[in-house]
Design an enzyme around this catalytic site. Structure first.
Site, PDB file in Angstrom:
ATOM      1  N   SER A  50       0.724  -1.135  -0.041  1.00  0.00           N
ATOM      2  CA  SER A  50      -0.153  -0.070   0.030  1.00  0.00           C
ATOM      3  C   SER A  50       0.820   1.275   0.120  1.00  0.00           C
ATOM      4  CB  SER A  50      -0.948   0.041   1.187  1.00  0.00           C
ATOM      5  OG  SER A  50      -0.168   0.062   2.283  1.00  0.00           O
ATOM      6  N   HIS A  51       2.117   1.272   0.110  1.00  0.00           N
ATOM      7  CA  HIS A  51       3.005   2.178   0.401  1.00  0.00           C
ATOM      8  C   HIS A  51       4.249   2.104  -0.640  1.00  0.00           C
ATOM      9  CE1 HIS A  51       1.052   2.756   3.947  1.00  0.00           C
ATOM     10  NE2 HIS A  51       1.077   3.926   3.969  1.00  0.00           N
ATOM     11  N   HIS A 123       3.978  13.509   3.399  1.00  0.00           N
ATOM     12  CA  HIS A 123       4.393  12.421   3.738  1.00  0.00           C
ATOM     13  C   HIS A 123       3.248  11.458   3.219  1.00  0.00           C
ATOM     14  CE1 HIS A 123       6.155   8.871   5.667  1.00  0.00           C
ATOM     15  NE2 HIS A 123       6.930   9.613   6.472  1.00  0.00           N
ATOM     16  N   PHE A 124       3.938  10.774   2.230  1.00  0.00           N
ATOM     17  CA  PHE A 124       2.840   9.779   1.285  1.00  0.00           C
ATOM     18  C   PHE A 124       3.431   8.210   1.304  1.00  0.00           C
ATOM     19  CE2 PHE A 124       0.737   8.997  -2.840  1.00  0.00           C
ATOM     20  CZ  PHE A 124      -0.300   9.229  -2.617  1.00  0.00           C
ATOM     21  N   THR A 163      -5.392   9.001   8.736  1.00  0.00           N
ATOM     22  CA  THR A 163      -5.195   7.912   9.176  1.00  0.00           C
ATOM     23  C   THR A 163      -3.950   7.860  10.442  1.00  0.00           C
ATOM     24  OG1 THR A 163      -3.743   7.167   7.710  1.00  0.00           O
ATOM     25  CG2 THR A 163      -5.906   6.513   7.161  1.00  0.00           C
ATOM     26  N   GLY A 190      -4.535   3.372   2.224  1.00  0.00           N
ATOM     27  CA  GLY A 190      -3.934   2.923   1.218  1.00  0.00           C
ATOM     28  C   GLY A 190      -4.543   1.178   0.933  1.00  0.00           C
ATOM     29  N   ASP A 191      -4.809   0.443   2.115  1.00  0.00           N
ATOM     30  CA  ASP A 191      -5.057  -0.648   1.874  1.00  0.00           C
ATOM     31  C   ASP A 191      -6.634  -0.837   1.758  1.00  0.00           C
ATOM     32  OD1 ASP A 191      -2.860  -1.999   2.613  1.00  0.00           O
ATOM     33  OD2 ASP A 191      -2.876  -2.295   4.693  1.00  0.00           O
ATOM     34  N   ARG A 312       8.055  -7.892   7.519  1.00  0.00           N
ATOM     35  CA  ARG A 312       8.760  -7.035   6.683  1.00  0.00           C
ATOM     36  C   ARG A 312       9.992  -7.848   6.277  1.00  0.00           C
ATOM     37  NH1 ARG A 312       6.407  -2.833   9.345  1.00  0.00           N
ATOM     38  NH2 ARG A 312       8.392  -2.596  10.830  1.00  0.00           N
TER      39      ARG A 312
END
Length: 344
Positions: A50-51, A123-124, A163, A190-191, A312
């Site tokens: 999502s990022h 910030h994205f 969020t 994003g999710d 991760r």
């Protein structure tokens, strides 16, 4: 088999290079393009989809609309011996953090702590890539960032919070850093958007539709509704704290103040970021890493099979061995954006 199911594997270096050229074509400075590309590629490598490259259209839309300055050069404004203000000058947050890196290291070395208040920044991405380098250097860090108003407070009827993620990182003796990065909403935006794109429903308690009714349909939540905080009032209290730290303290905009209606297509939030970096040796005289390792072992012995960042690291190991998996269509789309010939 269609190109959207065929797999293509790329190295981290190749993906970073492709993304950097995409950012350069969009008018981002070479230095900022390299920083953004490395950040986005690492997210994709570690399975934070999502990022990762999912965000590229949003980056480009914001850049093309003129909402964000891809060539911005941050300005450092020391406020006290251990407090640094950073004016991102309507640029992305990651280059602002990179510009502050030397000052942060100096403050932590001299005073054991550094507080960084960044404003006018976009910030994205995920927060954990911001913090992992500090943990790798043996430091403890905490960061929060505000976003676009997509989260409805308890009892409310319209979104006020972003969020509003928060992330924490610490070194661990004998292992990789322990890092968590979580949205204070029930799900990251994003999710939610990925679920909508793929036609999936989301769990009950994720959000409300435009009429204030609980919904499991992502598009209904996105179209005039909103996510809700995790844990009800408790999550909302943390989201409130994030607004205060990341926007009130920094001088940035609150999530509900972000208005890019005059820049059609823009997606990136222009708010602020709070960062605190601590030298743990000031607290436990070099015992911090071993103490954290003891706590981690207690959790695993108690039956917690997966700790924050475990997934991760597992994804990273697979990607380092086999390459980063992309659908053939996604890979070709990226090549097209970078002005290269697609695969056949």
């Amino acid at each position: 088999m269609s190109t959207d199911t065929l797999r293509h594997f790329v190295s981290l270096a190749e993906l970073t290079d492709i993304l950097a050229r995409i950012f350069l074509r969009a008018g981002v400075s070479a230095q900022n393009a390299a920083i953004l590309a490395a950040n986005c590629a690492r997210c994709e490598r570690d399975g934070a989809h999502s990022h990762g490259v999912f965000r590229i259209p949003g980056y480009l839309a914001s850049l093309n609309s003129g909402w964000v300055d891809g060539k911005a050069e941050p300005v450092l404004e020391p406020a006290s011996e251990a407090f640094l203000r950073v004016d991102a000058r309507n640029g992305f947050a990651q280059p602002a953090l990179a510009a502050a890196a030397g000052a942060i290291a100096d403050m932590v070395s001299r005073f054991g702590v550094a507080i960084v208040a960044t404003r006018d920044s976009h910030h994205f991405s995920a927060l954990w890539p911001d913090l992992e380098p500090f943990a790798a250097d043996g430091l403890v860090s905490l960061s929060t960032v505000t976003g676009i108003a997509t989260v409805i407070p308890p009892g409310g009827h319209r979104p006020v919070f972003g969020t509003n993620p928060m992330a924490f990182a610490t070194p661990v003796e004998g292992g990789p850093p322990l890092i968590f990065d979580l949205a204070t909403s029930s799900m990251s935006n994003g999710d939610l958007r990925i679920a909508a794109r793929e036609g999936r429903t989301v769990p009950e308690g994720t959000g409300l539709d435009a009429l204030g009714r609980p919904s499991t349909v992502p598009q209904d939540i996105l179209d005039g509704g909103g996510l809700i905080p995790f844990g009800g009032h408790k999550g909302a209290a943390i989201a409130l704290m994030v607004e205060i730290l990341s926007s009130a303290l920094t001088g940035g905009q609150f999530s509900a103040e972000v208005d890019f209606s005059s820049h059609p297509g823009a997606e990136t939030p222009k708010t602020g970021q709070f960062l605190m970096v601590i030298d743990p040796d000031c607290g436990t005289r070099s015992r911090h890493r071993s103490r954290v390792a003891t706590l981690v072992e207690m959790l695993r012995s108690a039956g917690q099979s997966r700790l924050p960042s475990d997934r991760r690291y597992a994804n990273r190991a697979l990607a380092d061995r086999d390459g980063i998996p992309l659908t053939r269509q996604t890979y070709n789309d990226l090549l097209a954006l970078a002005d290269e010939e697609p695969l056949g």
